[in-house]
Scaffold this active site. Structure first.
Site, short mmCIF file in Angstrom:
data_model
loop_
_atom_site.label_atom_id
_atom_site.label_comp_id
_atom_site.label_asym_id
_atom_site.label_seq_id
_atom_site.Cartn_x
_atom_site.Cartn_y
_atom_site.Cartn_z
N HIS A 40 0.85 -1.20 0.06
CA HIS A 40 0.06 0.05 -0.19
C HIS A 40 0.85 1.16 -0.03
O HIS A 40 0.29 2.55 0.28
CB HIS A 40 -0.83 -0.30 1.15
CG HIS A 40 -0.21 -0.22 2.45
ND1 HIS A 40 0.45 0.82 3.41
CD2 HIS A 40 0.33 -1.37 2.92
CE1 HIS A 40 0.93 0.33 4.36
NE2 HIS A 40 0.96 -0.83 4.15
N CYS A 41 2.03 1.10 -0.13
CA CYS A 41 3.07 2.52 -0.17
C CYS A 41 4.03 2.54 -1.42
O CYS A 41 3.48 3.16 -2.28
CB CYS A 41 3.82 2.33 1.16
SG CYS A 41 4.57 0.75 1.42
N ILE A 42 5.14 1.88 -1.36
CA ILE A 42 6.16 2.00 -2.21
C ILE A 42 5.48 1.91 -3.73
O ILE A 42 5.84 2.63 -4.56
CB ILE A 42 7.19 0.99 -2.26
CG1 ILE A 42 7.93 1.41 -0.63
CG2 ILE A 42 8.38 1.11 -3.09
CD1 ILE A 42 8.34 2.76 -0.71
N ASP A 45 2.66 5.14 -3.84
CA ASP A 45 3.04 6.42 -3.63
C ASP A 45 3.43 7.27 -4.86
O ASP A 45 2.97 8.39 -5.20
CB ASP A 45 3.70 6.49 -2.66
CG ASP A 45 3.08 6.11 -1.06
OD1 ASP A 45 1.95 6.19 -1.25
OD2 ASP A 45 3.86 6.06 -0.35
#
Length: 205
Positions: A40-42, A45
């Site tokens: 859910h990030c790298i 984003d």
């Protein structure tokens, strides 16, 4: 991931290339290929920056290209599996018993958000495969939110299969037992070679 695909066609082991590059005593950061990005990030984003850049009529072409390559990796792995089944057993994916090993988005966690395993399940379903998965951290998973795609409960190691795909290389998985059990192991994480498990039944992806 792009180099992995190129090197595969050239008959070069990308993992050996990375290990050789790591012998440089300074100024080197290893990056490893895999079956796709998740979480859910790298993976997500950078696209916020892409969307914001478009407000200023600018294109972040490298971010978008990387996203395209990484998004295509589950399809590439499924195609590699189909090629290996055909070459080794003259068998197609339709009706083949396929075992996914590890479905979390990264090792040693229970988080399946955006995991490449979900896309692989969906693609393999569409090609008629009989699917199972094992994961010491995940008890159940759905191929996608679409109602026509199935939900799966974790199997006890090791259900009968025609081939296994190592998607997530959890430390708690007994890879020696997997290699002894499965007629074909497609290893997307180099998990087997790292443990000295090499042989005719193990193929890189």
């Amino acid at each position: 991931n792009e180099l992995k695909m190129v090197f595969s066609e050239m008959g070069i082991d990308v993992w050996e290339v990375i290990d050789a590059a790591k012998t440089k005593p300074f100024g080197f950061m290893p990056f490893y290929p895999g079956p796709g990005l998740g979480g859910h990030c790298i993976p997500i984003d950078p696209f916020y920056l892409t969307w914001k850049a478009r407000e200023y009529d600018l294109a972040t072409r490298f971010i978008e290209l990387a996203g395209q390559i990484n998004t295509a990796m589950p399809r590439y792995v499924v195609q590699r599996l189909a090629e290996e089944l055909d070459a080794r057993f003259a068998k197609g994916l339709n009706g083949a018993r396929i075992l996914l090993v590890g479905v979390a988005y990264k090792k040693n966690v229970a988080d399946v958000r955006e995991s490449p395993a979900l896309k692989m399940l969906e693609l393999l379903e569409e090609r008629g495969a009989d699917l199972r998965f094992v994961d010491p951290h995940v008890s159940s998973v759905r191929a996608s939110t679409h109602p026509r795609h199935g939900a799966y409960a974790a199997s006890e190691p090791w259900p009968a299969c025609d081939a296994a795909i190592i998607v997530t290389d959890h430390d708690a998985i007994d890879y020696a037992a997997l290699v002894a059990h499965a007629p074909l192991v497609l290893d997307t994480r180099n998990a087997c070679a790292q443990r000295g498990l090499r042989g005719d039944t193990v193929a890189a992806a």
